[in-house]
Write a protein that holds these residues in place. Structure first.
Motif, PDB file in Angstrom:
ATOM      1  N   PRO A   1       0.798  -1.226   0.000  1.00 42.41           N
ATOM      2  CA  PRO A   1       0.000   0.000   0.000  1.00 42.41           C
ATOM      3  C   PRO A   1       0.832   1.278   0.000  1.00 42.41           C
ATOM      4  CG  PRO A   1       0.050  -0.937   2.199  1.00 42.41           C
ATOM      5  CD  PRO A   1       0.760  -1.919   1.309  1.00 42.41           C
TER       6      PRO A   1
ATOM      7  N   ILE B   1      -3.737  -8.275   6.463  1.00 37.19           N
ATOM      8  CA  ILE B   1      -4.408  -6.998   6.220  1.00 37.19           C
ATOM      9  C   ILE B   1      -4.376  -6.664   4.728  1.00 37.19           C
ATOM     10  CG2 ILE B   1      -4.289  -4.505   6.630  1.00 37.19           C
ATOM     11  CD1 ILE B   1      -3.204  -5.138   9.418  1.00 37.19           C
ATOM     12  N   HIS B   2      -3.245  -6.868   4.114  1.00 34.40           N
ATOM     13  CA  HIS B   2      -3.095  -6.569   2.692  1.00 34.40           C
ATOM     14  C   HIS B   2      -4.003  -7.449   1.835  1.00 34.40           C
ATOM     15  CE1 HIS B   2       1.210  -4.967   3.665  1.00 34.40           C
ATOM     16  NE2 HIS B   2       0.267  -4.153   4.047  1.00 34.40           N
TER      17      HIS B   2
ATOM     18  N   SER C   1      -5.504   2.293   0.178  1.00 34.36           N
ATOM     19  CA  SER C   1      -6.288   1.975   1.366  1.00 34.36           C
ATOM     20  C   SER C   1      -6.087   0.512   1.767  1.00 34.36           C
ATOM     21  CB  SER C   1      -7.773   2.224   1.096  1.00 34.36           C
ATOM     22  OG  SER C   1      -8.571   1.740   2.164  1.00 34.36           O
ATOM     23  N   THR C   2      -6.020   0.283   3.071  1.00 32.14           N
ATOM     24  CA  THR C   2      -5.912  -1.095   3.584  1.00 32.14           C
ATOM     25  C   THR C   2      -7.204  -1.527   4.286  1.00 32.14           C
ATOM     26  OG1 THR C   2      -4.862  -0.245   5.603  1.00 32.14           O
ATOM     27  CG2 THR C   2      -3.401  -1.015   3.839  1.00 32.14           C
ATOM     28  N   SER C   3      -8.293  -0.812   4.035  1.00 35.45           N
ATOM     29  CA  SER C   3      -9.581  -1.206   4.609  1.00 35.45           C
ATOM     30  C   SER C   3     -10.044  -2.504   3.961  1.00 35.45           C
ATOM     31  CB  SER C   3     -10.630  -0.112   4.377  1.00 35.45           C
ATOM     32  OG  SER C   3     -10.249   1.089   5.013  1.00 35.45           O
TER      33      SER C   3
ATOM     34  N   GLU D   1       0.593  -8.013   8.781  1.00 33.59           N
ATOM     35  CA  GLU D   1       0.400  -7.063   7.688  1.00 33.59           C
ATOM     36  C   GLU D   1      -0.033  -7.780   6.409  1.00 33.59           C
ATOM     37  OE1 GLU D   1       3.527  -3.443   8.637  1.00 33.59           O
ATOM     38  OE2 GLU D   1       4.325  -5.384   7.945  1.00 33.59           O
TER      39      GLU D   1
ATOM     40  N   GLU E   1      -0.722   6.443  -1.490  1.00 35.62           N
ATOM     41  CA  GLU E   1      -0.875   5.367  -0.514  1.00 35.62           C
ATOM     42  C   GLU E   1      -2.240   4.727  -0.725  1.00 35.62           C
ATOM     43  OE1 GLU E   1      -0.922   4.720   4.351  1.00 35.62           O
ATOM     44  OE2 GLU E   1       0.165   6.410   3.464  1.00 35.62           O
TER      45      GLU E   1
ATOM     46  N   LEU F   1      -4.824  -6.348  -1.810  1.00 35.75           N
ATOM     47  CA  LEU F   1      -3.413  -6.159  -2.123  1.00 35.75           C
ATOM     48  C   LEU F   1      -2.721  -7.510  -1.999  1.00 35.75           C
ATOM     49  CD1 LEU F   1      -2.948  -2.930   0.053  1.00 35.75           C
ATOM     50  CD2 LEU F   1      -3.606  -3.053  -2.344  1.00 35.75           C
TER      51      LEU F   1
ATOM     52  N   GLU G   1     -11.821  -6.236  10.185  1.00 35.39           N
ATOM     53  CA  GLU G   1     -10.735  -5.276  10.098  1.00 35.39           C
ATOM     54  C   GLU G   1      -9.723  -5.533  11.200  1.00 35.39           C
ATOM     55  OE1 GLU G   1      -9.989  -0.432   9.835  1.00 35.39           O
ATOM     56  OE2 GLU G   1     -12.011  -1.269  10.027  1.00 35.39           O
TER      57      GLU G   1
ATOM     58  N   LYS H   1      -6.959  -2.070  -7.774  1.00 31.83           N
ATOM     59  CA  LYS H   1      -6.585  -0.814  -7.109  1.00 31.83           C
ATOM     60  C   LYS H   1      -5.477  -0.074  -7.847  1.00 31.83           C
ATOM     61  CE  LYS H   1      -8.142  -1.443  -2.368  1.00 31.83           C
ATOM     62  NZ  LYS H   1      -7.777  -1.379  -0.933  1.00 31.83           N
TER      63      LYS H   1
ATOM     64  N   ALA I   1      -7.515  -6.367   1.869  1.00 27.82           N
ATOM     65  CA  ALA I   1      -7.715  -5.090   1.180  1.00 27.82           C
ATOM     66  C   ALA I   1      -7.533  -5.191  -0.328  1.00 27.82           C
ATOM     67  CB  ALA I   1      -6.742  -4.057   1.749  1.00 27.82           C
TER      68      ALA I   1
END
Length: 205
Positions: free
Chosen positions: A42, A56-57, A145-147, A53, A143, A62, A202, A88, A60
């Protein structure tokens, strides 16, 4: 005989050696397939992301993806292919660069893979990548978003999935274990599952 001596090219066909050998057809070389592992970050990172991480990626849209290219792939073709597996990236206007990690385990330092005059090409990716190693895509000026995204998002469309037995939603295999642990939708009475609750939980750093 007199005619044969006068016009040897007509009457002596098939005798002796041919002046010109037959042309050999050389088959065209097959384009070698190139399977490249990418990882969309991100933002700028000095080292490879932690396990937390990485989750999370992935949630999102990623994280790791695989692209099937070939050595003749141009920079424009690479950009188009990456925008398919990473929707993205379509919003990135400030450019991106590729990084690779050093060998070993755990958190590893990232180093820049410099593009050539024509950008990143299939030939350059082949020389930069190693089997089982990711090439990290890093935005230069923006940057991402990692939502967490909903599981029906386009970013997950090409990923292998399995159905969650609690809510009946198809979940990417990489996210299934975490989804099952956090899924609160249980179809006890045989009613339709609450689709609004079916999205990755989340995780805050």
């Amino acid at each position: 005989m007199e005619m044969a001596r006068t016009f040897p090219g007509i009457f002596n066909k098939g005798r002796g050696k041919r002046r010109f050998s037959a042309t050999n057809v050389i088959p065209a070389k097959k384009i070698k397939p190139l399977e490249v592992s990418f990882y969309l970050l991100p933002k700028q990172y000095d080292k490879t992301p932690s396990e937390k991480e990485k989750l999370i990626h992935m949630q999102a849209g990623l994280g790791p993806r695989t692209a099937h290219l070939d050595e003749s792939t141009t920079y424009e073709e690479l950009c188009d292919a990456l925008k398919v597996i990473y929707p993205k990236l379509r919003s990135i206007t400030g450019g991106w660069l590729l990084y690779k990690s050093a060998g070993g385990w755990g958190s590893r330092k990232l180093s820049l893979v410099s593009p050539d005059d024509t950008g990143y090409t299939g030939r350059l990716l082949k020389s930069a990548g190693r089997a089982g190693q990711n090439l990290f895509i890093v935005p230069i000026q923006e940057e991402l978003s990692t939502s967490p995204l909903h599981l029906t998002d386009e970013a997950f469309s090409s990923m292998a999935k399995a159905t969650c037995q609690k809510c009946g939603v198809a979940v990417p295999l990489q996210l299934l274990k975490d989804h099952i642990n956090s899924c609160l939708v249980i179809d006890v009475d045989g009613d339709q599952p609450d689709m609004d609750g079916c999205h990755p939980a989340e995780i805050k750093l």
